[in-house]
Motif scaffolding. Structure first.
Motif, PDB file in Angstrom:
ATOM      1  N   LEU A 122      68.024 -47.020  61.502  1.00 22.69           N
ATOM      2  CA  LEU A 122      67.288 -46.024  61.840  1.00 22.69           C
ATOM      3  C   LEU A 122      66.074 -45.797  61.018  1.00 22.69           C
ATOM      4  CD1 LEU A 122      69.022 -43.485  63.519  1.00 22.69           C
ATOM      5  CD2 LEU A 122      67.411 -44.964  64.818  1.00 22.69           C
ATOM      6  N   THR A 123      66.776 -45.893  59.501  1.00 20.66           N
ATOM      7  CA  THR A 123      65.162 -45.660  58.734  1.00 20.66           C
ATOM      8  C   THR A 123      64.527 -47.042  58.235  1.00 20.66           C
ATOM      9  OG1 THR A 123      66.265 -44.043  57.452  1.00 20.66           O
ATOM     10  CG2 THR A 123      65.314 -45.572  55.910  1.00 20.66           C
ATOM     11  N   ALA A 124      65.376 -47.826  58.231  1.00 19.01           N
ATOM     12  CA  ALA A 124      64.548 -49.428  58.399  1.00 19.01           C
ATOM     13  C   ALA A 124      63.936 -49.932  59.597  1.00 19.01           C
ATOM     14  CB  ALA A 124      65.739 -50.634  58.532  1.00 19.01           C
ATOM     15  N   LEU A 125      63.997 -49.926  60.906  1.00 16.94           N
ATOM     16  CA  LEU A 125      62.985 -49.894  61.364  1.00 16.94           C
ATOM     17  C   LEU A 125      61.675 -49.116  61.738  1.00 16.94           C
ATOM     18  CD1 LEU A 125      66.233 -49.446  64.752  1.00 16.94           C
ATOM     19  CD2 LEU A 125      64.288 -51.675  64.482  1.00 16.94           C
ATOM     20  N   GLY A 126      62.161 -47.623  61.188  1.00 17.56           N
ATOM     21  CA  GLY A 126      60.813 -46.375  60.957  1.00 17.56           C
ATOM     22  C   GLY A 126      60.193 -47.588  60.217  1.00 17.56           C
ATOM     23  N   SER A 127      60.479 -48.241  59.418  1.00 12.73           N
ATOM     24  CA  SER A 127      60.115 -48.902  58.281  1.00 12.73           C
ATOM     25  C   SER A 127      59.255 -50.450  58.910  1.00 12.73           C
ATOM     26  CB  SER A 127      60.108 -48.858  57.321  1.00 12.73           C
ATOM     27  OG  SER A 127      60.946 -47.558  56.162  1.00 12.73           O
ATOM     28  N   LEU A 128      60.132 -50.309  59.581  1.00 14.71           N
ATOM     29  CA  LEU A 128      59.598 -52.259  59.925  1.00 14.71           C
ATOM     30  C   LEU A 128      58.574 -51.907  61.325  1.00 14.71           C
ATOM     31  CD1 LEU A 128      62.987 -54.167  59.201  1.00 14.71           C
ATOM     32  CD2 LEU A 128      60.640 -53.895  58.358  1.00 14.71           C
ATOM     33  N   SER A 129      58.688 -51.222  62.174  1.00 17.19           N
ATOM     34  CA  SER A 129      58.223 -51.375  63.070  1.00 17.19           C
ATOM     35  C   SER A 129      56.071 -50.718  62.883  1.00 17.19           C
ATOM     36  CB  SER A 129      58.643 -50.002  64.440  1.00 17.19           C
ATOM     37  OG  SER A 129      59.541 -50.110  64.650  1.00 17.19           O
ATOM     38  N   ALA A 162      62.368 -44.067  66.351  1.00 14.38           N
ATOM     39  CA  ALA A 162      63.065 -43.577  64.702  1.00 14.38           C
ATOM     40  C   ALA A 162      63.579 -42.157  63.784  1.00 14.38           C
ATOM     41  CB  ALA A 162      63.149 -44.960  64.567  1.00 14.38           C
ATOM     42  N   MET A 163      62.023 -42.020  63.471  1.00 11.67           N
ATOM     43  CA  MET A 163      62.149 -41.157  62.231  1.00 11.67           C
ATOM     44  C   MET A 163      63.002 -39.503  62.940  1.00 11.67           C
ATOM     45  SD  MET A 163      61.941 -42.769  59.982  1.00 11.67           S
ATOM     46  CE  MET A 163      61.921 -41.704  57.790  1.00 11.67           C
ATOM     47  N   SER A 175      66.112 -37.729  61.488  1.00 10.53           N
ATOM     48  CA  SER A 175      66.000 -36.423  61.022  1.00 10.53           C
ATOM     49  C   SER A 175      66.965 -35.367  61.143  1.00 10.53           C
ATOM     50  CB  SER A 175      64.289 -35.989  60.670  1.00 10.53           C
ATOM     51  OG  SER A 175      64.043 -34.826  60.179  1.00 10.53           O
ATOM     52  N   LEU A 176      66.517 -35.528  62.730  1.00 13.59           N
ATOM     53  CA  LEU A 176      67.532 -34.761  63.274  1.00 13.59           C
ATOM     54  C   LEU A 176      69.120 -35.200  63.132  1.00 13.59           C
ATOM     55  CD1 LEU A 176      65.436 -34.850  67.388  1.00 13.59           C
ATOM     56  CD2 LEU A 176      66.217 -32.323  65.691  1.00 13.59           C
ATOM     57  N   PHE A 177      69.115 -36.537  63.151  1.00 12.21           N
ATOM     58  CA  PHE A 177      70.731 -36.687  62.511  1.00 12.21           C
ATOM     59  C   PHE A 177      71.527 -35.990  61.683  1.00 12.21           C
ATOM     60  CE2 PHE A 177      70.632 -39.827  66.202  1.00 12.21           C
ATOM     61  CZ  PHE A 177      70.506 -39.277  67.358  1.00 12.21           C
TER      62      PHE A 177
END
Length: 236
Positions: free
Chosen positions: A121-128, A179-180, A184-186
């Protein structure tokens, strides 16, 4: 209305160009990971208070075997039960640090399983958004190329090129936001579980130590003074 919306989304997707395809893959991956984590966290109850209270009753009466049986029955669906079971099952060891280390090791494995997928999720939040910006830059290059090749430059040519270029940025930012937020919630739920299980293990170790030392969890009674022999009383 539904047909118009579907057509509009498809048209926007086509206008975004080739970079919309990786963004589509990122969006599907983000939703899939988020749903999988929701199901996983929902299946594994992260409550600790009820387990702690019930385990305390067994420990304070010295029924360590019964406490282990109670926790073992719930290890499949309760992460907290797995950690407390590791603690109680090693409560008979001579050193309390060994039981505490066993609980810490089990807690580490549980937290690792709960955090599975968080790095994606962190990677997707950065790559998108980066992919979206890349699509925008590519679109802007195409727009300026059209301007350079046009004999009669008009505001419409410039506006259309910028409009098409910014579509990928919007999609990339939307994916990153989802994604972020999910991450954050999880992460908040897992951090809360980690804090609660640490507090529960600390309290239970104290109860185990008290029972071993005093035979009960209350404070040890004050030592009684030895009775004065009768002969000494008569002499006085």
């Amino acid at each position: 209305m539904e047909g118009t919306s579907s057509f509009a989304l498809l048209e926007l997707f086509q206008l975004g160009g080739i970079f919309m395809w990786p963004l589509l893959a990122f969006s599907v991956a983000t939703v899939a990971i988020a749903l999988e984590r929701i199901i996983y966290l929902g299946r594994h109850n992260l409550r600790i208070d009820d387990l702690k209270l019930e385990t305390e009753k067994y420990i304070r009466s010295g029924r360590f075997a019964e406490a282990g049986e109670f926790l073992e029955k719930q290890t499949d669906k309760r992460m907290g039960a797995r950690v407390l079971f590791a603690l109680v099952s090693n409560a008979d060891l001579p050193e309390y640090e060994l039981a505490e280390k066993a609980a810490e090791a089990e807690a580490g494995e549980c937290i690792a399983s709960l955090e599975n997928g968080f790095n994606y999720l962190t990677a997707l939040g950065s790559l998108s958004p980066l992919t979206g910006f890349l699509g925008t830059v590519s679109g802007m290059i195409g727009a300026f190329r059209s301007i350079a090749e046009a004999e009669d430059v008009s505001a419409q040519i410039v506006a259309n090129g910028i409009y098409e270029a910014l579509i990928t940025t919007v999609f990339g930012l939307c994916i990153a936001i989802v994604a972020m937020i999910a991450h954050s919630l999880f992460s908040g739920a897992v951090d809360k579980f980690a804090g609660n299980i640490e507090k529960a293990c600390s309290d239970l170790i104290i109860d185990i130590a008290k029972f071993r030392h005093y035979g009960k969890t209350e404070e040890s009674p004050a030592p009684q003074s030895e009775p004065v022999p009768v002969d000494e009383q008569n002499e006085n």
